[in-house]
Design a protein around this motif. Structure first.
Motif, short mmCIF file in Angstrom:
data_model
loop_
_atom_site.label_atom_id
_atom_site.label_comp_id
_atom_site.label_asym_id
_atom_site.label_seq_id
_atom_site.Cartn_x
_atom_site.Cartn_y
_atom_site.Cartn_z
N VAL A 168 14.70 8.18 1.33
CA VAL A 168 15.41 7.22 2.19
C VAL A 168 14.40 6.19 2.73
N HIS A 169 13.23 6.68 3.13
CA HIS A 169 12.16 5.79 3.63
C HIS A 169 11.82 4.74 2.56
N GLU A 170 11.65 5.21 1.33
CA GLU A 170 11.30 4.30 0.23
C GLU A 170 12.43 3.31 -0.04
N PHE A 171 13.68 3.82 -0.07
CA PHE A 171 14.84 2.96 -0.34
C PHE A 171 14.97 1.87 0.72
N LEU A 214 10.92 7.10 9.93
CA LEU A 214 11.18 7.96 8.76
C LEU A 214 9.88 8.24 7.99
N GLY A 215 8.98 7.23 7.95
CA GLY A 215 7.69 7.42 7.28
C GLY A 215 6.88 8.50 7.99
N TRP A 216 6.93 8.46 9.31
CA TRP A 216 6.18 9.43 10.13
C TRP A 216 6.77 10.84 9.95
N VAL A 217 8.11 10.94 9.91
CA VAL A 217 8.74 12.25 9.70
C VAL A 217 8.37 12.77 8.31
N LEU A 252 -4.28 2.63 5.03
CA LEU A 252 -3.83 1.26 5.33
C LEU A 252 -2.31 1.22 5.53
N HIS A 253 -1.59 1.99 4.67
CA HIS A 253 -0.13 2.04 4.74
C HIS A 253 0.32 2.54 6.12
N VAL A 254 -0.26 3.67 6.53
CA VAL A 254 0.13 4.27 7.81
C VAL A 254 -0.27 3.35 8.97
N ALA A 282 -0.66 0.02 8.92
CA ALA A 282 0.21 -1.16 8.95
C ALA A 282 1.60 -0.77 9.47
N GLY A 283 2.11 0.38 9.01
CA GLY A 283 3.45 0.82 9.41
C GLY A 283 3.54 1.13 10.89
N ILE A 284 2.51 1.80 11.42
CA ILE A 284 2.52 2.12 12.86
C ILE A 284 2.39 0.82 13.68
N THR A 328 0.83 -1.21 0.00
CA THR A 328 0.00 0.00 0.00
C THR A 328 0.87 1.26 0.00
N GLY A 329 2.18 1.09 -0.27
CA GLY A 329 3.13 2.22 -0.24
C GLY A 329 2.78 3.30 -1.25
N GLY A 330 3.10 4.54 -0.94
CA GLY A 330 2.80 5.69 -1.80
C GLY A 330 2.48 6.86 -0.89
N ASP A 331 2.32 8.05 -1.46
CA ASP A 331 2.05 9.22 -0.64
C ASP A 331 0.64 9.13 -0.02
N PRO A 332 0.54 8.97 1.31
CA PRO A 332 -0.79 8.79 1.94
C PRO A 332 -1.67 10.04 1.86
N THR A 333 -1.07 11.22 1.54
CA THR A 333 -1.91 12.42 1.43
C THR A 333 -2.53 12.52 0.03
C1 HEM Z 1 7.29 -1.32 7.78
C2 HEM Z 1 6.70 -0.18 7.55
C3 HEM Z 1 6.73 0.57 6.23
C4 HEM Z 1 7.19 0.19 4.98
C5 HEM Z 1 7.78 -1.17 4.57
C6 HEM Z 1 7.01 1.32 4.11
C7 HEM Z 1 7.35 1.34 2.75
C8 HEM Z 1 7.14 2.40 1.90
C9 HEM Z 1 7.49 2.42 0.50
C10 HEM Z 1 8.16 1.26 -0.25
C11 HEM Z 1 7.12 3.64 0.00
C12 HEM Z 1 7.30 4.14 -1.44
C13 HEM Z 1 6.11 3.72 -2.27
C14 HEM Z 1 6.16 4.28 -3.68
O1 HEM Z 1 6.29 5.50 -3.83
O2 HEM Z 1 6.04 3.47 -4.61
C15 HEM Z 1 6.53 4.40 1.09
C16 HEM Z 1 6.05 5.69 0.98
C17 HEM Z 1 5.60 6.44 2.04
N1 HEM Z 1 5.40 6.01 3.33
FE1 HEM Z 1 5.90 4.20 4.06
N2 HEM Z 1 6.45 2.35 4.81
C18 HEM Z 1 6.26 1.94 6.12
C19 HEM Z 1 5.70 2.67 7.16
C20 HEM Z 1 5.25 3.98 7.08
C21 HEM Z 1 4.69 4.77 8.19
C22 HEM Z 1 4.51 4.27 9.63
C23 HEM Z 1 4.38 6.00 7.68
C24 HEM Z 1 3.78 7.22 8.37
C25 HEM Z 1 3.44 7.32 9.64
C26 HEM Z 1 4.74 6.00 6.28
C27 HEM Z 1 4.60 7.07 5.42
C28 HEM Z 1 4.94 7.08 4.08
C29 HEM Z 1 4.87 8.27 3.25
C30 HEM Z 1 4.44 9.68 3.70
C31 HEM Z 1 5.28 7.87 1.95
C32 HEM Z 1 5.40 8.76 0.70
C33 HEM Z 1 6.83 9.23 0.62
C34 HEM Z 1 7.05 10.19 -0.53
O3 HEM Z 1 6.18 10.28 -1.40
O4 HEM Z 1 8.12 10.81 -0.53
N3 HEM Z 1 5.26 4.76 5.94
N4 HEM Z 1 6.56 3.63 2.24
#
Ligand code: HEM
Ligand code: HEM
Length: 169
Positions: A130-133, A96-99, A39-41, A43-45, A26-31
């Motif tokens: 960095v979060h994505e990487f 990092l996702g939360w930041v 779902l992404h946020v 699951a991540g939390i 479910t990765g991607g910009d949650p906004t």
């Molecule tokens: C194990 C936990 C997590 C994994 C494996 C993960 C993985 C990813 C991946 C792979 C992406 C890039 C998706 C894409 O653009 O194709 C992403 C994006 C993002 N995730 Fe997560 N994530 C996790 C937890 C979280 C949490 C807890 C938050 C926020 C509280 C979060 C917020 C975001 C945001 C804001 C983006 C968009 C970043 C951007 O567009 O620059 N993530 N995540």
């Protein structure tokens, strides 16, 4: 010394796998992607909270953790390296996702609950990258970890995989 992980550790281990896969798919910009973003946020939390619970549970059951005998000291070093890298990522990726989320929006509703965010002036684009990487690298590392478990089971025919499975004798 038991030959299986205690049940609470098994539950946390496999629930974490489910939540990590859910967060990844479910990765991607949650906004932008509102429904999958929620779902992404979520699951991540949950991964982050389970990580904290895992640390507490492991320290409680310290004495009941099976001692899967390593085949060599190199294998033991590799096991510990992978284990602590997995631990670090379970913590670092959600933070990092939360930041990143904090930099993308001023408020975020998770299932109608307002998520506490921090105000920051960091470069959110880089932190998001960095979060994505790290998210992608995490999946590769989990793949190696799972492959190692399967090799133990099918090639070495030892107790390693069974020690994390409830049903297998
Ligand atoms: C194990 C936990 C997590 C994994 C494996 C993960 C993985 C990813 C991946 C792979 C992406 C890039 C998706 C894409 O653009 O194709 C992403 C994006 C993002 N995730 Fe997560 N994530 C996790 C937890 C979280 C949490 C807890 C938050 C926020 C509280 C979060 C917020 C975001 C945001 C804001 C983006 C968009 C970043 C951007 O567009 O620059 N993530 N995540
Ligand atoms: C999100 C995915 C995963 C994470 C984060 C993860 C993490 C871990 C960690 C940290 C340990 C050490 C015990 C502990 O501290 O809890 C462990 C043990 C183990 N994992 Fe995973 N794991 C994942 C997925 C898998 C998969 C898919 C398999 C098998 C197909 C697997 C099989 C095992 C086995 C057999 C052990 C016991 C190893 C031993 O004690 O020698 N794990 N895992």
């Amino acid at each position: 010394m038991k030959n299986k992980y205690p049940l609470p550790i098994m539950i946390i281990h496999w629930l974490t796998l489910f939540l990590v896969v859910l967060a990844y798919t479910t990765g991607g910009d949650p906004t932008v992607h509102l429904k999958t973003g929620e779902l992404h946020v979520f699951a991540g939390i949950s991964v982050f909270l389970l990580f904290l619970i895992r640390i507490i549970i492991i320290s409680i059951y310290r004495k009941d953790i099976p001692l899967n005998k390593p085949r060599s000291k190199y294998q033991r070093t590799l096991f510990l390296m992978v284990k602590y890298t997995l631990y670090s990522l379970l913590f670092l990726i959600p933070v990092l996702g939360w930041v990143t989320l904090s930099g993308l929006t001023e408020s975020y509703q998770l299932f109608a609950i307002s998520l506490p965010l921090i105000s920051n002036s960091w470069d959110v684009e880089i932190i998001g990258e960095v979060h994505e990487f790290l998210g992608n690298s995490f999946m590769v590392l989990i793949g190696f970890h799972a492959l190692a478990a399967l090799i133990h089971h099918y090639v070495f025919k030892d107790n390693v995989l069974k020690s994390m499975l409830y049903f297998k004798k």
